[in-house]
Enzyme design. Structure first.
Site, PDB file in Angstrom:
ATOM      1  N   ASP A  55      -1.283   6.332  -5.537  1.00 13.66           N
ATOM      2  CA  ASP A  55      -2.353   7.332  -5.672  1.00 13.66           C
ATOM      3  C   ASP A  55      -1.937   8.408  -6.665  1.00 13.66           C
ATOM      4  OD1 ASP A  55      -4.034   6.372  -3.327  1.00 13.66           O
ATOM      5  OD2 ASP A  55      -2.110   6.743  -2.346  1.00 13.66           O
ATOM      6  N   GLU A  65       0.425  -0.496  -4.757  1.00  7.99           N
ATOM      7  CA  GLU A  65      -0.709   0.426  -4.907  1.00  7.99           C
ATOM      8  C   GLU A  65      -0.157   1.835  -4.853  1.00  7.99           C
ATOM      9  OE1 GLU A  65      -4.075   2.959  -3.175  1.00  7.99           O
ATOM     10  OE2 GLU A  65      -2.029   2.669  -2.459  1.00  7.99           O
ATOM     11  N   LYS A  98      -7.260   9.684  -7.694  1.00 14.17           N
ATOM     12  CA  LYS A  98      -7.716  10.457  -6.528  1.00 14.17           C
ATOM     13  C   LYS A  98      -8.567  11.640  -6.991  1.00 14.17           C
ATOM     14  CE  LYS A  98      -6.291   8.531  -2.695  1.00 14.17           C
ATOM     15  NZ  LYS A  98      -7.324   7.981  -1.819  1.00 14.17           N
ATOM     16  N   HIS A 112       0.836  -1.207   0.000  1.00  9.68           N
ATOM     17  CA  HIS A 112       0.000   0.000   0.000  1.00  9.68           C
ATOM     18  C   HIS A 112       0.871   1.259   0.000  1.00  9.68           C
ATOM     19  CE1 HIS A 112      -2.865   2.819   2.195  1.00  9.68           C
ATOM     20  NE2 HIS A 112      -3.483   2.528   1.067  1.00  9.68           N
ATOM     21  N   ARG A 113       0.690   2.084  -1.021  1.00 11.40           N
ATOM     22  CA  ARG A 113       1.542   3.266  -1.240  1.00 11.40           C
ATOM     23  C   ARG A 113       3.017   2.827  -1.226  1.00 11.40           C
ATOM     24  NH1 ARG A 113      -1.565   7.350   3.066  1.00 11.40           N
ATOM     25  NH2 ARG A 113      -3.615   6.438   2.739  1.00 11.40           N
ATOM     26  N   HIS A 130      -0.846  11.038  -2.293  1.00 10.35           N
ATOM     27  CA  HIS A 130      -2.160  10.647  -1.781  1.00 10.35           C
ATOM     28  C   HIS A 130      -3.136  11.810  -1.611  1.00 10.35           C
ATOM     29  CE1 HIS A 130      -5.143   9.605   1.334  1.00 10.35           C
ATOM     30  NE2 HIS A 130      -5.113   8.400   0.778  1.00 10.35           N
ATOM     31  N   GLU A 172      -4.666   4.152  -8.147  1.00 10.83           N
ATOM     32  CA  GLU A 172      -5.896   4.748  -7.612  1.00 10.83           C
ATOM     33  C   GLU A 172      -6.000   6.192  -8.099  1.00 10.83           C
ATOM     34  OE1 GLU A 172      -6.557   4.927  -3.329  1.00 10.83           O
ATOM     35  OE2 GLU A 172      -8.319   6.161  -3.695  1.00 10.83           O
ATOM     36  N   ASP A 206       0.441  -1.908   4.468  1.00 10.74           N
ATOM     37  CA  ASP A 206       1.583  -0.988   4.595  1.00 10.74           C
ATOM     38  C   ASP A 206       2.868  -1.757   4.896  1.00 10.74           C
ATOM     39  OD1 ASP A 206       0.082   1.392   4.285  1.00 10.74           O
ATOM     40  OD2 ASP A 206      -0.518   1.347   6.387  1.00 10.74           O
TER      41      ASP A 206
HETATM   42  O1  G3P Z   1      -6.670   1.483  -2.611  1.00 13.33           O
HETATM   43  C1  G3P Z   1      -6.828   1.169  -1.277  1.00 13.33           C
HETATM   44  C2  G3P Z   1      -6.611   2.372  -0.411  1.00 13.33           C
HETATM   45  O2  G3P Z   1      -5.402   2.948  -0.789  1.00 13.33           O
HETATM   46  C3  G3P Z   1      -7.711   3.382  -0.476  1.00 13.33           C
HETATM   47  O3  G3P Z   1      -7.632   4.348   0.528  1.00 13.33           O
HETATM   48  O4  G3P Z   1      -7.061   6.519   1.495  1.00 13.33           O
HETATM   49  O5  G3P Z   1      -5.368   4.729   1.500  1.00 13.33           O
HETATM   50  O6  G3P Z   1      -5.985   5.847  -0.604  1.00 13.33           O
HETATM   51  P1  G3P Z   1      -6.453   5.397   0.724  1.00 13.33           P
HETATM   52 CA    CA Z   2      -4.790   4.646  -2.174  1.00 10.78          CA
END
Ligand code: G3P
Ligand code: CA
Length: 245
Positions: A36, A34, A112, A7-8, A49, A110, A230
């Protein structure tokens, strides 16, 4: 077998959405990353993000009000002092150029655009994905489901996934209705029956953001398609411990 998405990147131990974070996730053995995407004043897609640069960099202001040149000067090391001045906000293309050299690494982009409408973000993202020959490795997700429908119209060949937070009714049917092949729910919104029903309908389920080993283990045992974490290194360890020889 449940796949692991960093994640990120590897945001628990590295500055989120930076190259070192993505490299760390890949090195840890994650199946995917992943990231953003927001758009600068001059129309460049950048990997960050928030709508502003305030939380994750030493700058201030909205991404939409800054040029890429201005954003590229910022330090994106956030709270990780050991990376000070060595982490910047990458362009989406920079991450994709790196990712295509990794062995079959999956990339969840993703968009945004739930708060700020970035005209052309879908077309620009898809153009970069196609130019980098990553159509089969990319999943585009968003909380803005109108945007997902638009992506599907532009590029039926790229998978889309529905981001949502709470109790969506029959989410697999909703996904099918907008042409999405994936569901990306907040982990509280996932139950075993939803995983099973969705998969029966050919819809993948990838909850976010799963950082507790007990929940990782539960999802692996339930054969969930994937999850976002994470801590990809920890998740790989948990998966190895729960995979029969
Ligand atoms: O894509 C899953 C998650 O990243 C979505 O929420 O706020 O972490 O971008 P957020
Ligand atoms: Ca995200």
């Amino acid at each position: 077998m449940t796949l692991i998405f960093g994640h990120r990147g590897s945001a628990g131990n590295y500055p989120e959405n930076t190259m070192c974070s993505f490299i760390a996730a890949s090195t840890a053995g994650a199946d995917g990353i992943e990231l953003d995407v927001q758009m600068t004043k001059d129309g460049e897609l950048v990997v960050i993000h928030d709508e502003t640069v305030d939380r994750t960099t030493n700058g201030t202001g909205y991404v939409k009000d800054l040029t890429y040149e201005e954003i590229s000067q910022l330090d994106a090391s956030f709270k990780f002092t050991q990376f000070k001045d060595s982490a910047s906000v990458p362009m989406l293309n920079e991450v994709l150029e790196w990712a295509k050299q990794q062995d079959q690494l999956l990339i969840n982009i993703e968009l945004k655009n739930g708060i700020i409408d970035y005209p052309g973000i879908e077309e620009k993202t898809i153009e970069l994905v196609r130019n980098n020959h990553l159509v089969k490795q990319v999943i585009i997700s968003s909380f803005n489901h109108y945007s997902l429908v638009k992506c599907k119209e532009i590029s039926p060949e790229i998978e889309t996934a529905v981001l949502y937070m709470e109790g969506l009714f029959k989410p697999w049917a909703y996904a099918a209705n907008i042409g999405a092949k994936g569901l990306h729910p907040y982990y509280h919104a996932v139950k075993k029956e939803i995983i099973l029903q969705s998969q029966n309908y050919g819809v993948a389920v990838r909850p976010f953001t799963v950082n507790e080993p007990a929940l990782m283990e539960k999802l692996i045992k339930e054969n969930c398609t994937a999850f976002f974490t994470d801590f990809p290194e920890l998740a790989v360890k948990v998966k190895t411990e729960n995979t029969p020889l």
